[in-house]
Design a protein around this motif. Structure first.
Motif, PDB file in Angstrom:
ATOM      1  N   TYR A  27       0.836  -1.207   0.000  1.00  0.00           N
ATOM      2  CA  TYR A  27       0.000   0.000   0.000  1.00  0.00           C
ATOM      3  C   TYR A  27       0.871   1.257   0.000  1.00  0.00           C
ATOM      4  CZ  TYR A  27      -4.522  -2.304   1.023  1.00  0.00           C
ATOM      5  OH  TYR A  27      -5.683  -3.035   0.959  1.00  0.00           O
ATOM      6  N   HIS A  31       0.658   4.216  -2.691  1.00  0.00           N
ATOM      7  CA  HIS A  31       0.411   5.601  -2.254  1.00  0.00           C
ATOM      8  C   HIS A  31       1.495   6.535  -2.809  1.00  0.00           C
ATOM      9  CE1 HIS A  31      -1.714   8.234   0.758  1.00  0.00           C
ATOM     10  NE2 HIS A  31      -0.611   8.943   0.603  1.00  0.00           N
ATOM     11  N   ARG A  63      -8.978   7.395  -5.253  1.00  0.00           N
ATOM     12  CA  ARG A  63      -9.226   7.990  -3.935  1.00  0.00           C
ATOM     13  C   ARG A  63      -7.945   8.555  -3.323  1.00  0.00           C
ATOM     14  NH1 ARG A  63      -8.997  10.556  -0.657  1.00  0.00           N
ATOM     15  NH2 ARG A  63     -10.205  10.918   1.232  1.00  0.00           N
ATOM     16  N   ILE A  64      -6.827   7.870  -3.533  1.00  0.00           N
ATOM     17  CA  ILE A  64      -5.551   8.416  -3.046  1.00  0.00           C
ATOM     18  C   ILE A  64      -5.214   9.686  -3.826  1.00  0.00           C
ATOM     19  CG2 ILE A  64      -3.084   7.987  -2.721  1.00  0.00           C
ATOM     20  CD1 ILE A  64      -3.784   4.962  -2.565  1.00  0.00           C
ATOM     21  N   THR A  67      -6.375  13.073  -2.661  1.00  0.00           N
ATOM     22  CA  THR A  67      -5.637  13.746  -1.584  1.00  0.00           C
ATOM     23  C   THR A  67      -4.677  14.788  -2.162  1.00  0.00           C
ATOM     24  OG1 THR A  67      -5.819  11.838  -0.135  1.00  0.00           O
ATOM     25  CG2 THR A  67      -3.992  13.356   0.317  1.00  0.00           C
ATOM     26  N   TRP A 175      -4.673  -4.606  -2.165  1.00  0.00           N
ATOM     27  CA  TRP A 175      -6.103  -4.748  -1.836  1.00  0.00           C
ATOM     28  C   TRP A 175      -6.638  -6.126  -2.187  1.00  0.00           C
ATOM     29  CZ3 TRP A 175      -4.321  -0.600  -4.895  1.00  0.00           C
ATOM     30  CH2 TRP A 175      -4.389  -0.769  -6.275  1.00  0.00           C
ATOM     31  N   ILE A 180      -2.641  -9.970   4.431  1.00  0.00           N
ATOM     32  CA  ILE A 180      -1.953  -8.701   4.179  1.00  0.00           C
ATOM     33  C   ILE A 180      -0.552  -8.695   4.801  1.00  0.00           C
ATOM     34  CG2 ILE A 180      -3.017  -7.513   6.161  1.00  0.00           C
ATOM     35  CD1 ILE A 180      -2.118  -5.991   2.696  1.00  0.00           C
TER      36      ILE A 180
ATOM     37  N   TYR B  27      -2.788   1.484   6.505  1.00  0.00           N
ATOM     38  CA  TYR B  27      -3.468   0.680   5.492  1.00  0.00           C
ATOM     39  C   TYR B  27      -3.632  -0.761   5.968  1.00  0.00           C
ATOM     40  CZ  TYR B  27      -3.211   4.110   1.611  1.00  0.00           C
ATOM     41  OH  TYR B  27      -3.375   5.192   0.782  1.00  0.00           O
ATOM     42  N   ARG B  28      -2.599  -1.280   6.613  1.00  0.00           N
ATOM     43  CA  ARG B  28      -2.689  -2.661   7.085  1.00  0.00           C
ATOM     44  C   ARG B  28      -3.845  -2.820   8.067  1.00  0.00           C
ATOM     45  NH1 ARG B  28      -1.427  -4.650  11.501  1.00  0.00           N
ATOM     46  NH2 ARG B  28       0.123  -3.103  12.139  1.00  0.00           N
ATOM     47  N   HIS B  31      -7.084  -2.768   6.205  1.00  0.00           N
ATOM     48  CA  HIS B  31      -7.265  -4.034   5.483  1.00  0.00           C
ATOM     49  C   HIS B  31      -7.738  -5.131   6.438  1.00  0.00           C
ATOM     50  CE1 HIS B  31      -6.220  -6.394   1.766  1.00  0.00           C
ATOM     51  NE2 HIS B  31      -6.244  -7.391   2.633  1.00  0.00           N
ATOM     52  N   GLU B  32      -7.096  -5.194   7.612  1.00  0.00           N
ATOM     53  CA  GLU B  32      -7.462  -6.222   8.590  1.00  0.00           C
ATOM     54  C   GLU B  32      -8.867  -5.982   9.155  1.00  0.00           C
ATOM     55  OE1 GLU B  32      -2.990  -7.470  10.144  1.00  0.00           O
ATOM     56  OE2 GLU B  32      -4.090  -5.890  11.210  1.00  0.00           O
ATOM     57  N   GLN B  35     -11.263  -7.254   6.624  1.00  0.00           N
ATOM     58  CA  GLN B  35     -11.264  -8.720   6.619  1.00  0.00           C
ATOM     59  C   GLN B  35     -12.093  -9.264   7.788  1.00  0.00           C
ATOM     60  OE1 GLN B  35      -7.312 -10.376   6.398  1.00  0.00           O
ATOM     61  NE2 GLN B  35      -8.084 -12.422   5.885  1.00  0.00           N
ATOM     62  N   ILE B  64     -11.525  -3.275  -0.883  1.00  0.00           N
ATOM     63  CA  ILE B  64     -10.870  -4.330  -0.098  1.00  0.00           C
ATOM     64  C   ILE B  64     -11.892  -5.418   0.230  1.00  0.00           C
ATOM     65  CG2 ILE B  64      -9.637  -4.869   2.045  1.00  0.00           C
ATOM     66  CD1 ILE B  64      -8.660  -1.923   2.068  1.00  0.00           C
ATOM     67  N   PRO B 174      -5.320   6.519   6.100  1.00  0.00           N
ATOM     68  CA  PRO B 174      -4.038   6.516   5.370  1.00  0.00           C
ATOM     69  C   PRO B 174      -4.148   7.156   3.989  1.00  0.00           C
ATOM     70  CG  PRO B 174      -4.973   4.284   5.503  1.00  0.00           C
ATOM     71  CD  PRO B 174      -5.775   5.154   6.434  1.00  0.00           C
ATOM     72  N   TRP B 175      -5.295   6.979   3.334  1.00  0.00           N
ATOM     73  CA  TRP B 175      -5.406   7.532   1.977  1.00  0.00           C
ATOM     74  C   TRP B 175      -5.407   9.057   1.966  1.00  0.00           C
ATOM     75  CZ3 TRP B 175      -8.984   3.853   3.846  1.00  0.00           C
ATOM     76  CH2 TRP B 175     -10.174   4.363   4.384  1.00  0.00           C
TER      77      TRP B 175
END
Lengths: 191, 191
Positions: A27, A31, A63-64, A67, A175, A180, B27-28, B31-32, B35, B64, B174-175
């Motif tokens: 990620y 980014h 989406r990134i 920013t 993604w 991950i 981001y991690r 993502h988690e 999930q 995701i 994060p984005w």
């Protein structure tokens, strides 16, 4: 959209593809690639009025990007794959922008997707969008695969931005990761 | 959508907000969280036909989620903020799903956004979508802020999934990071 989908049915392992034949991207790398693309786009003077993301692969890059280049994002959904995951001859629209498309007239549009693989999706989208009279359409993809392209960029396209040029290997986007932690470890190991 | 937008104009520093009053999420972690949400949704037996992402905050969570619950993603674009970044009294639609909305009749819909803040956006979207005769709509958000809600969930909503309950603090996704290395460092430090 996920151009890897058909291949996912036949997993990389199933077709004898080794791990080193795949790119694992984190990620953070994605980014940073988007941030660098935003700088390059600004440096050309191309100033989009709207961003159009091709779903679903373009959702996260777009989406990134917002920013760094804060414009409204419209989405179009396209798939080459039926419910059976078998590729179709022509793209199927999942969602089109309908009345929004008519709003593209006179606008500068930045079309965003994750990867330029066969270029067929890009050609399809660009031709559709160009038919609605935008002032200009530019293309931004995270990655361009260096391979023979079945699709062509229409001559109206003056700006094409690819974050990275890649060999024609399988690209594992974060993604899509079912694990991950494993994915990010692999991405780090490949840096 | 970015409910932080108005506040961004008045930066956290400008309003005297210290770093520790903000959540930094990697981001991690996102993502988690998605999930884990997918597992919880599956455990309830709710099996959506389609995912509807509220743009632009829902784009990344929805994409995701598709890795774990593979359904078509439609998007709706809504903003509370005009070009001047001043909040409006009612949401403005950026893109609506038009003819797709009519396709929601008889479908199980999973509506996705990043954060349930005032709940006004969710109420607006849910009422709109419910008027088109879906079989059921469930809600998934990454984060629910524990605060008084100006919006209400319509009584038809039987499933509401929030990845994490949060205090009413500024959430840094994060984005939105202009410096992803700094952001991910902060997120790690807060774990």
């Amino acid at each position: 959209m996920n151009k890897n989908r058909a291949a996912r049915v036949q997993s990389p392992e199933a077709v004898g593809m080794e791990r080193q034949d795949r790119y694992f991207l984190s990620y953070r790398q994605i980014h940073e690639t988007v941030q660098q693309l935003a700088r390059r786009i600004e440096a050309t003077g191309f100033d989009p009025d709207v961003i159009v993301a091709i779903g679903t692969g373009g959702f996260i890059p777009a989406r990134i990007l917002k920013t760094f280049i804060n414009r409204p994002i419209y989405t179009v959904g396209i798939s080459y794959y039926g419910l059976d995951n078998v590729p179709k001859a022509t793209p199927q629209t999942i969602q089109w922008i309908d009345e929004v498309e008519r709003k593209l007239a006179g606008k500068r549009v930045l079309l965003v997707d994750e990867v330029d693989d066969s270029r067929v999706t890009l050609e399809y989208c660009l031709k559709e969008l160009l038919s609605h009279g935008p002032t200009e359409i530019a293309v931004m993809v995270l990655h361009n695969k260096n391979k023979e392209k079945r699709g062509k960029l229409p001559p109206e396209i003056r700006h094409y931005f690819a974050g990275r040029e890649m060999e024609d290997r399988w690209i594992c986007y974060p993604w899509d990761a079912e694990d991950i932690l494993f994915h990010e470890d692999r991405a780090r190991a490949m840096e």
